[in-house]
Design a protein around this motif. Sequence first.
Motif, short mmCIF file in Angstrom:
data_model
loop_
_atom_site.label_atom_id
_atom_site.label_comp_id
_atom_site.label_asym_id
_atom_site.label_seq_id
_atom_site.Cartn_x
_atom_site.Cartn_y
_atom_site.Cartn_z
N LEU A 61 -48.53 -53.53 -23.49
CA LEU A 61 -48.35 -53.54 -21.86
C LEU A 61 -47.97 -52.22 -21.54
CD1 LEU A 61 -49.28 -54.90 -19.45
CD2 LEU A 61 -46.84 -55.73 -19.35
N LEU A 62 -46.72 -51.96 -22.29
CA LEU A 62 -46.15 -50.59 -21.83
C LEU A 62 -47.09 -49.40 -21.91
CD1 LEU A 62 -43.74 -48.76 -21.37
CD2 LEU A 62 -43.01 -48.84 -24.00
N GLU A 63 -47.77 -49.29 -23.12
CA GLU A 63 -48.79 -48.21 -23.42
C GLU A 63 -49.77 -48.25 -22.40
OE1 GLU A 63 -51.69 -46.82 -27.01
OE2 GLU A 63 -50.46 -48.60 -27.20
N ARG A 64 -50.24 -49.32 -21.93
CA ARG A 64 -51.07 -49.17 -20.95
C ARG A 64 -50.74 -49.00 -19.41
NH1 ARG A 64 -55.74 -52.80 -21.71
NH2 ARG A 64 -55.91 -53.35 -23.86
N LEU A 65 -49.25 -49.17 -19.33
CA LEU A 65 -48.77 -49.04 -17.87
C LEU A 65 -48.03 -47.47 -17.77
CD1 LEU A 65 -46.86 -52.46 -17.29
CD2 LEU A 65 -48.97 -51.31 -16.04
N CYS A 66 -47.87 -46.77 -18.81
CA CYS A 66 -47.37 -45.34 -18.66
C CYS A 66 -48.46 -44.75 -17.65
CB CYS A 66 -47.40 -44.77 -19.97
SG CYS A 66 -45.96 -45.34 -21.05
N PRO A 67 -47.63 -43.88 -16.73
CA PRO A 67 -48.67 -43.25 -15.92
C PRO A 67 -49.59 -42.24 -16.60
CG PRO A 67 -46.30 -42.60 -15.70
CD PRO A 67 -46.38 -43.74 -16.70
N GLU A 68 -50.79 -42.08 -16.23
CA GLU A 68 -51.53 -41.19 -16.65
C GLU A 68 -51.64 -40.01 -15.72
OE1 GLU A 68 -55.48 -42.67 -17.21
OE2 GLU A 68 -54.95 -44.22 -18.63
N GLY A 69 -51.22 -38.85 -16.36
CA GLY A 69 -51.34 -37.28 -15.41
C GLY A 69 -52.11 -36.40 -15.84
N SER B 29 -53.37 -32.89 -18.32
CA SER B 29 -52.88 -32.55 -19.43
C SER B 29 -51.50 -32.15 -19.69
CB SER B 29 -53.83 -31.55 -20.14
OG SER B 29 -53.70 -30.40 -19.30
N PRO B 30 -50.77 -32.22 -20.75
CA PRO B 30 -49.63 -31.96 -21.04
C PRO B 30 -49.22 -30.59 -20.71
CG PRO B 30 -50.25 -33.13 -22.94
CD PRO B 30 -51.43 -32.91 -22.04
N THR B 31 -47.88 -30.17 -19.97
CA THR B 31 -47.54 -29.04 -19.72
C THR B 31 -47.30 -28.28 -21.14
OG1 THR B 31 -45.37 -29.65 -19.23
CG2 THR B 31 -46.80 -29.98 -17.40
N ARG B 32 -46.88 -27.01 -20.81
CA ARG B 32 -46.42 -26.20 -22.17
C ARG B 32 -44.89 -26.56 -22.36
NH1 ARG B 32 -43.96 -21.27 -21.23
NH2 ARG B 32 -44.94 -20.56 -23.26
N VAL B 33 -44.31 -27.14 -21.55
CA VAL B 33 -42.86 -27.28 -21.67
C VAL B 33 -42.60 -28.76 -21.68
CG1 VAL B 33 -40.58 -26.77 -20.71
CG2 VAL B 33 -42.16 -24.99 -20.37
N GLY B 34 -41.95 -29.26 -22.65
CA GLY B 34 -41.48 -30.54 -22.73
C GLY B 34 -40.08 -30.80 -22.92
N VAL C 265 -37.74 -40.81 -25.70
CA VAL C 265 -38.84 -40.18 -24.84
C VAL C 265 -39.11 -38.77 -25.13
CG1 VAL C 265 -39.38 -40.03 -22.44
CG2 VAL C 265 -38.40 -42.12 -23.12
N VAL C 266 -40.36 -38.59 -25.11
CA VAL C 266 -40.77 -37.18 -24.96
C VAL C 266 -41.69 -37.04 -23.78
CG1 VAL C 266 -42.05 -35.05 -26.12
CG2 VAL C 266 -40.88 -36.86 -27.47
N GLY C 267 -41.49 -36.05 -22.82
CA GLY C 267 -42.14 -36.17 -21.77
C GLY C 267 -42.47 -34.66 -21.15
N ASP C 268 -43.28 -34.65 -20.34
CA ASP C 268 -43.75 -33.32 -19.66
C ASP C 268 -42.47 -32.97 -18.65
OD1 ASP C 268 -45.80 -33.51 -20.87
OD2 ASP C 268 -47.23 -33.74 -19.13
N ARG D 107 -44.76 -38.97 -22.15
CA ARG D 107 -45.88 -39.07 -23.00
C ARG D 107 -45.76 -39.87 -24.35
NH1 ARG D 107 -50.08 -36.94 -20.44
NH2 ARG D 107 -49.77 -35.18 -19.14
N TYR D 108 -44.59 -39.96 -24.84
CA TYR D 108 -44.33 -40.76 -25.84
C TYR D 108 -43.02 -41.41 -25.93
CZ TYR D 108 -47.86 -37.93 -28.05
OH TYR D 108 -49.12 -37.27 -28.22
#
Length: 292
Positions: free
Chosen positions: A95-103, A105-110, A155-158, A168-169
């Motif tokens: 459920l967590l995977e499905r609820l993660c917000p979709e944005g 494409s990833p930015t160049r900076v994480g 957590v790895v994010g944009d 993102r992860y």
Amino acid sequence: MDWQTRLITLYLSVCEHFAQGLWIHAQRFAPHADLGFTDEEVVTIYLAGILDKKREIQTIHGHARDYWADWFPRLPCYGAYVRRLNRLAEVFPALLERLCPEGPSPTRVGLVDSQPVILAQQSRRFKAKVARQELANSGYCPTKKLYYHGLKIHVVGDYRPGTLPLPRYIGVTPAGMNDAPALETIAPVLAYRELYSDKAYEYLTRNPNLPFTVLTPVKKEKGQERLDSADRLYSTAVSRVRQPVESLFNWIQEKTGIECASKVRSFRGLLVHVFARLAAAMFLLSSCLQSA
């Protein structure tokens, strides 16, 4: 969003995900289950209670019994509810995977960081046995200067200037595992050019095989008392860029109370505690992004 709208929206979202395949994580092979009170209701009540800042299952069940009886008329007793909830432990990671917000494409900076989930701390960690064979072990959190038994959330994010990063992860590891090796396992699939992190990832700055550049504050050499002015300015700049990921963890903690798991008594209970709270936080974050 008022509590009634949020409860309805949450229930409909859970039902939609169950209909789209989440049900396979809650299959039953015995013909004697009474499902008058559905799995969707079990999950919804727990997530809604978390978002109402109820931290214990007993408190959530009591709140549902006292205030949501018209919404969930077949709510079972507390013991039966806990058993149903623990049987659905595998549902929450999916459920967590499905609820993660979709944005976009990833930015160049994480941004990357980790957060502890504490089952027992200080001297009590030596006697802790919850999930010791499956996931949890003893580790150290330098931010809190705390030895504890538990696990870490990574957590790895944009990077998004002026607001929280977009995750993102999201993953979990035992508390005793260092942050940098956990990042190396998913490095090949990350699309970033630069990744900002804290000093725990410092040795990755010298790894030429990574597909991105790791930027961390400068660590003092052994015996070095002070950094020179250039290193201090560089460290300050890196810390400012990565500050939003710390704000994200603070926000998740404020909304869900995920760090304290001292009442958890089983591996399945630990899965429910961690992934249900992350799912509740991602549902809230997605709602905020949609309403913006």
